[in-house]
Design a protein around this motif. Structure first.
Motif, PDB file in Angstrom:
ATOM      1  N   GLY A 115       1.170  -1.274  -0.076  1.00 37.79           N
ATOM      2  CA  GLY A 115       0.013   0.151   0.023  1.00 37.79           C
ATOM      3  C   GLY A 115       0.773   1.327   0.030  1.00 37.79           C
ATOM      4  O   GLY A 115       2.156   1.153   0.076  1.00 37.79           O
ATOM      5  N   ARG A 116       0.302   2.391  -0.014  1.00 40.83           N
ATOM      6  CA  ARG A 116       1.080   3.663   0.028  1.00 40.83           C
ATOM      7  C   ARG A 116       0.198   4.801   0.668  1.00 40.83           C
ATOM      8  O   ARG A 116      -1.047   4.551   0.282  1.00 40.83           O
ATOM      9  CB  ARG A 116       1.441   4.043  -1.355  1.00 40.83           C
ATOM     10  N   VAL A 117       0.667   5.749   1.093  1.00 39.37           N
ATOM     11  CA  VAL A 117      -0.158   6.874   1.417  1.00 39.37           C
ATOM     12  C   VAL A 117       0.477   8.167   0.651  1.00 39.37           C
ATOM     13  O   VAL A 117       1.878   8.383   0.571  1.00 39.37           O
ATOM     14  CB  VAL A 117       0.225   7.410   2.801  1.00 39.37           C
ATOM     15  N   VAL A 118      -0.343   8.823  -0.232  1.00 37.03           N
ATOM     16  CA  VAL A 118      -0.013   9.826  -1.096  1.00 37.03           C
ATOM     17  C   VAL A 118      -0.325  11.268  -0.155  1.00 37.03           C
ATOM     18  O   VAL A 118      -1.548  11.367   0.263  1.00 37.03           O
ATOM     19  CB  VAL A 118      -0.703   9.987  -2.268  1.00 37.03           C
ATOM     20  N   VAL A 119       0.672  11.955   0.203  1.00 39.81           N
ATOM     21  CA  VAL A 119       0.549  13.254   0.714  1.00 39.81           C
ATOM     22  C   VAL A 119       0.325  14.459  -0.130  1.00 39.81           C
ATOM     23  O   VAL A 119       1.293  14.590  -1.169  1.00 39.81           O
ATOM     24  CB  VAL A 119       1.783  13.554   1.682  1.00 39.81           C
ATOM     25  N   ALA A 138      -1.692  17.573 -11.321  1.00 36.05           N
ATOM     26  CA  ALA A 138      -0.946  17.009 -12.436  1.00 36.05           C
ATOM     27  C   ALA A 138      -0.090  16.035 -11.908  1.00 36.05           C
ATOM     28  O   ALA A 138      -0.029  14.804 -12.353  1.00 36.05           O
ATOM     29  CB  ALA A 138      -0.197  17.855 -13.508  1.00 36.05           C
ATOM     30  N   TRP A 139       0.770  16.439 -10.839  1.00 41.43           N
ATOM     31  CA  TRP A 139       1.728  15.001  -9.952  1.00 41.43           C
ATOM     32  C   TRP A 139       0.908  13.904  -9.625  1.00 41.43           C
ATOM     33  O   TRP A 139       1.254  13.116  -9.737  1.00 41.43           O
ATOM     34  CB  TRP A 139       2.483  16.014  -9.027  1.00 41.43           C
ATOM     35  N   LEU A 140      -0.171  14.633  -8.816  1.00 43.80           N
ATOM     36  CA  LEU A 140      -1.102  13.498  -8.272  1.00 43.80           C
ATOM     37  C   LEU A 140      -1.720  12.437  -9.376  1.00 43.80           C
ATOM     38  O   LEU A 140      -1.545  11.409  -9.300  1.00 43.80           O
ATOM     39  CB  LEU A 140      -2.255  13.928  -7.603  1.00 43.80           C
ATOM     40  N   GLY A 141      -1.972  13.205 -10.568  1.00 42.69           N
ATOM     41  CA  GLY A 141      -2.539  12.425 -11.573  1.00 42.69           C
ATOM     42  C   GLY A 141      -1.488  11.402 -12.043  1.00 42.69           C
ATOM     43  O   GLY A 141      -1.826  10.141 -12.476  1.00 42.69           O
ATOM     44  N   ASP A 142      -0.441  11.974 -12.306  1.00 40.67           N
ATOM     45  CA  ASP A 142       0.804  10.900 -12.714  1.00 40.67           C
ATOM     46  C   ASP A 142       1.153   9.800 -11.671  1.00 40.67           C
ATOM     47  O   ASP A 142       1.343   8.723 -12.086  1.00 40.67           O
ATOM     48  CB  ASP A 142       2.198  11.644 -12.810  1.00 40.67           C
ATOM     49  N   HIS A 146      -0.431   4.860 -12.016  1.00 38.99           N
ATOM     50  CA  HIS A 146       0.186   3.504 -11.410  1.00 38.99           C
ATOM     51  C   HIS A 146      -0.292   3.064 -10.132  1.00 38.99           C
ATOM     52  O   HIS A 146       0.119   3.428  -9.201  1.00 38.99           O
ATOM     53  CB  HIS A 146       1.591   3.785 -11.485  1.00 38.99           C
ATOM     54  N   PRO A 147      -1.515   2.332 -10.361  1.00 40.96           N
ATOM     55  CA  PRO A 147      -1.906   1.641  -9.027  1.00 40.96           C
ATOM     56  C   PRO A 147      -1.010   0.686  -8.210  1.00 40.96           C
ATOM     57  O   PRO A 147      -0.263   0.275  -8.824  1.00 40.96           O
ATOM     58  CB  PRO A 147      -3.265   0.865  -9.554  1.00 40.96           C
ATOM     59  N   VAL A 148      -1.190   0.606  -7.063  1.00 40.11           N
ATOM     60  CA  VAL A 148      -0.321  -0.340  -6.177  1.00 40.11           C
ATOM     61  C   VAL A 148      -1.323  -1.447  -5.606  1.00 40.11           C
ATOM     62  O   VAL A 148      -2.412  -1.256  -5.568  1.00 40.11           O
ATOM     63  CB  VAL A 148       0.450   0.234  -5.240  1.00 40.11           C
ATOM     64  N   GLU A 184     -10.907  10.136 -10.025  1.00 41.17           N
ATOM     65  CA  GLU A 184     -11.733   9.468 -10.493  1.00 41.17           C
ATOM     66  C   GLU A 184     -11.135   8.184 -11.141  1.00 41.17           C
ATOM     67  O   GLU A 184     -10.179   8.225 -12.161  1.00 41.17           O
ATOM     68  CB  GLU A 184     -12.691  10.136 -11.764  1.00 41.17           C
ATOM     69  N   GLY A 185     -11.695   7.027 -10.935  1.00 39.50           N
ATOM     70  CA  GLY A 185     -11.016   5.759 -11.582  1.00 39.50           C
ATOM     71  C   GLY A 185      -9.701   5.638 -10.812  1.00 39.50           C
ATOM     72  O   GLY A 185      -9.310   4.456 -11.305  1.00 39.50           O
TER      73      GLY A 185
END
Length: 284
Positions: A115-119, A138-142, A146-148, A184-185
């Motif tokens: 898993g991961r935490v995106v801050v 844009a950074w968050l979208g990038d 790539h799902p984990v 989304e998605g």
């Protein structure tokens, strides 16, 4: 994944300072952690911002002096988000350098188990409201392209929810539609936030949002009339992710940093005129 969600500790570099001239915020945090010592099976401790009240290096060193051994005893990594009272540049330079976007602390924390935490750093220097720059989205979208395997938890101080009180609505997060389009998605399972100082749930783009109660005080979102008040309480949440909807357990306790020790006396009770002054100084 099992998460201990803390928020809004408002620590000071000066050990004599008191929040609203009443709350010893370090004592409040230590007292709450004493109540949580029996927790087991925590995979990550997430602090969703306003770690500091004064934005000093001393306050951040104190935060880690208190929280690092607690998280280590749980065998869990600690993730700290920046809030509107924090100073991202100070935290990033002195404590936890991370990926910097427009002077903010945006980063990915990888967790055991895939898993991961995106801050996301939603703070705006000198303001109380929250904002995300196009570069951050844009950074968050990038990242989310790539799902984990273990899924993603998004942690941000300002909740992507309409606030419950007039004061907090003037200090909330803008650009919700733009954020929703990015999410989304994606594999984001839940969004964790603070800022409101009271427990709250909702959703953005079908993704659950959970706001934890504050450590330094707990806002009463159902105060009578046009007044806004906060109580001498300390809270925390445990979030459990797995099959189905997230399970969130929140609790509040008497604040052990309260120098008055009077639960019937609000930490603050703002009149509409005082609310207007705060909004003029820190609002959008």
């Amino acid at each position: 994944m099992r998460i201990l969600h803390l928020t809004d500790t408002h620590l000071y570099g000066d050990p004599a300072a008191r929040h609203y001239d009443r709350i010893d915020t370090a004592a409040a945090l230590r007292g709450l952690l004493e109540r949580l010592e029996s927790l087991r099976g925590i995979d990550v401790v997430v602090h969703t911002g306003d770690a500091s009240e004064d934005g000093t290096s001393g306050s951040y060193r104190l935060l880690h002096e208190i929280l690092d051994p607690f998280a280590a005893a749980l065998g869990a990594p600690l993730v700290v988000v920046m809030g509107n009272h924090d100073v991202s540049a100070v935290y990033g330079a002195d404590i936890a350098p991370g990926q910097r976007l427009v002077e903010r602390q945006d980063r990915v924390e990888e967790l055991p188990g895939g898993g991961r935490v995106v801050v996301l750093d939603t703070s705006v220097p000198g303001a109380g409201y929250g904002h995300l720059e196009p570069e951050q989205l844009a950074w968050l979208g990038d990242v989310l392209e790539h799902p984990v395997p273990g899924g993603t938890v998004l942690a941000m101080h300002h909740p992507p929810l309409v606030a419950a009180t007039a004061l907090l609505r003037a200090l909330d997060l803008d650009g919700l539609a733009e954020l929703e389009a990015v999410l989304e998605g994606s594999d984001v399972q839940i969004v964790l936030s603070g800022h409101y100082h009271h427990a709250m749930t909702g959703a953005i783009g079908g993704i659950p949002v959970q706001v934890a109660p504050g450590v330094t005080n707990v806002v009463d979102p159902l105060a009578e009339g046009a007044h806004e008040q906060s109580l001498a309480l300390s809270g925390a949440s445990v979030v459990e992710l797995g099959e189905g909807a997230p399970r969130v357990i929140s609790a509040v306790h008497p604040n052990r940093g309260d120098v008055l020790g009077d639960l019937d006396a609000p930490v603050y009770r703002f009149t509409p005129e005082q609310v207007a002054q705060i909004v003029a100084a820190a609002g959008r």
